[in-house]
Design an enzyme around this catalytic site. Structure first.
Site, PDB file in Angstrom:
ATOM      1  N   ASN A   9      49.883  -8.490  93.944  1.00  0.00           N
ATOM      2  CA  ASN A   9      48.859  -9.267  95.240  1.00  0.00           C
ATOM      3  C   ASN A   9      47.805  -8.122  95.435  1.00  0.00           C
ATOM      4  OD1 ASN A   9      48.344  -8.861  97.613  1.00  0.00           O
ATOM      5  ND2 ASN A   9      50.385  -7.730  98.683  1.00  0.00           N
ATOM      6  N   LYS A  11      45.677  -8.035  97.274  1.00  0.00           N
ATOM      7  CA  LYS A  11      45.349  -7.465  98.415  1.00  0.00           C
ATOM      8  C   LYS A  11      43.428  -7.493  98.726  1.00  0.00           C
ATOM      9  CE  LYS A  11      49.096  -4.407  98.732  1.00  0.00           C
ATOM     10  NZ  LYS A  11      49.305  -3.343  99.331  1.00  0.00           N
ATOM     11  N   HIS A  95      54.092 -10.838 104.605  1.00  0.00           N
ATOM     12  CA  HIS A  95      53.436  -9.109 103.590  1.00  0.00           C
ATOM     13  C   HIS A  95      53.352  -7.992 104.567  1.00  0.00           C
ATOM     14  CE1 HIS A  95      51.572  -6.098 101.681  1.00  0.00           C
ATOM     15  NE2 HIS A  95      52.434  -6.608 100.694  1.00  0.00           N
ATOM     16  N   GLU A  97      51.569  -6.245 105.390  1.00  0.00           N
ATOM     17  CA  GLU A  97      50.696  -6.106 105.834  1.00  0.00           C
ATOM     18  C   GLU A  97      50.160  -6.756 107.263  1.00  0.00           C
ATOM     19  OE1 GLU A  97      48.851  -4.930 102.349  1.00  0.00           O
ATOM     20  OE2 GLU A  97      49.677  -2.773 102.103  1.00  0.00           O
ATOM     21  N   GLU A 166      60.479  -5.329  99.662  1.00  0.00           N
ATOM     22  CA  GLU A 166      59.177  -4.848  99.892  1.00  0.00           C
ATOM     23  C   GLU A 166      59.867  -3.358 101.354  1.00  0.00           C
ATOM     24  OE1 GLU A 166      55.644  -6.265  97.984  1.00  0.00           O
ATOM     25  OE2 GLU A 166      55.503  -6.218  99.603  1.00  0.00           O
ATOM     26  N   GLY A 172      52.211   1.132  98.543  1.00  0.00           N
ATOM     27  CA  GLY A 172      51.003   1.533  98.877  1.00  0.00           C
ATOM     28  C   GLY A 172      51.035   3.170  98.412  1.00  0.00           C
ATOM     29  N   SER A 212      55.498   0.854  94.956  1.00  0.00           N
ATOM     30  CA  SER A 212      54.883   1.141  94.423  1.00  0.00           C
ATOM     31  C   SER A 212      55.330   1.109  92.548  1.00  0.00           C
ATOM     32  CB  SER A 212      54.932   2.927  94.793  1.00  0.00           C
ATOM     33  OG  SER A 212      54.286   2.791  95.424  1.00  0.00           O
TER      34      SER A 212
END
Ligand code: PEP
Length: 257
Positions: A9, A11, A95, A97, A166, A172, A212
């Site tokens: 991904n 992003k 996702h 985010e 996730e 991240g 991560s």
């Protein structure tokens, strides 16, 4: 036997020349088929040139988001049809985010999942708890609730759905879930899929881990019996680190027989 999927991904990273160079490097390394499935999800503007760069190779193309309506007055949005039209085979939905920064909730996500499938895209549906949920012992309750995004998906359609676990506290941050935490969450999710769709669908559905994932922890994570691949953010932005994770996937696939 579930085939491992290693998905990157990207992003909102990489300009066109960088993305094309990275995808060309991946396509050169995996020119035809690979023992694992490989997917990259670049930003919308570059889907077309990057699709051209990976065409014919083992590297597949996906998008990071879509809107559920087929077309119309939805300024700034992109439909499933448009994604198919530029060569996408996959789309990410839900996702963390999107949930965190754009307020996307399960009801909307369920429509996006359905729209993706209706347009012939394979969907990676993402779920994951926040650190506060985990500390409060609410991880399983949160994951079960987020699976509402699959409420409109039939057992047959699940053949085109991959779930990604996730944990938000691991995305991240450099903090990875332990292999035990990942395996435990995946077993829970597979149990939920079994209650929803029965044993055969639960056993066949791939559940990816994301948060991560790096070259040095990929093999251990991917070797867990219920971890069927990785959704990779930061480490997918460089050919050497993403390739190392793909190679760990190939090794894990061999170990799993
Ligand atoms: C992600 O974006 O899905 C992700 C897991 O990011 P990272 O690998 O950087 O934690």
């Amino acid at each position: 036997m579930r085939q491992i999927l290693v998905a990157g991904n990207w992003k909102m990273n990489l300009l066109q020349s960088q993305g094309v160079a990275l995808s060309q490097a991946l396509a050169a390394k995996y020119p035809s088929s690979a023992a694992v499935e490989i997917l990259i999800c670049p930003a919308f503007p570059y889907l077309s040139p990057i699709g051209t760069a990976v065409r014919g190779s083992a590297v597949q193309l996906g998008a990071q988001n879509l809107y559920f309506a087929p077309q119309g007055a939805f300024t700034g949005e992109v439909s499933g049809d448009m994604l198919k039209d530029v060569g996408c085979g996959w789309v990410l939905v839900g996702h963390s985010e999107r949930r965190q920064f754009f307020g996307e909730q399960d009801e909307l996500l369920a429509k996006k999942v359905s729209a993706g499938l209706a347009h012939g895209l394979k969907v990676i549906y993402c779920v994951g708890e926040q650190l506060a949920d985990r500390k409060a012992g609410q991880t399983e309750a949160v994951l079960a609730k987020q699976l509402a995004g699959l409420d409109q998906v039939s057992a047959e359609q699940m053949a085109n759905v991959v779930v990604a676990y996730e944990p938000m506290w691991a995305i991240g941050t450099g903090v990875t879930a332990t292999t035990e935490q990942a395996q435990q969450a995946h077993v829970f999710l597979r149990g939920q899929l079994k209650s929803r769709y029965g044993e055969a669908v639960a056993a066949a559905t791939r559940i990816l881990y994301g948060g991560s994932v790096k070259p040095d922890n990929a093999l251990e994570l991917l070797s867990q019996s219920d971890v069927d691949g990785a959704l990779v953010g930061g480490a997918a932005l460089k050919a050497d680190s993403f390739t190392a994770i793909i190679e760990a996937g190939i090794q894990a696939q061999t170990l799993k027989g």
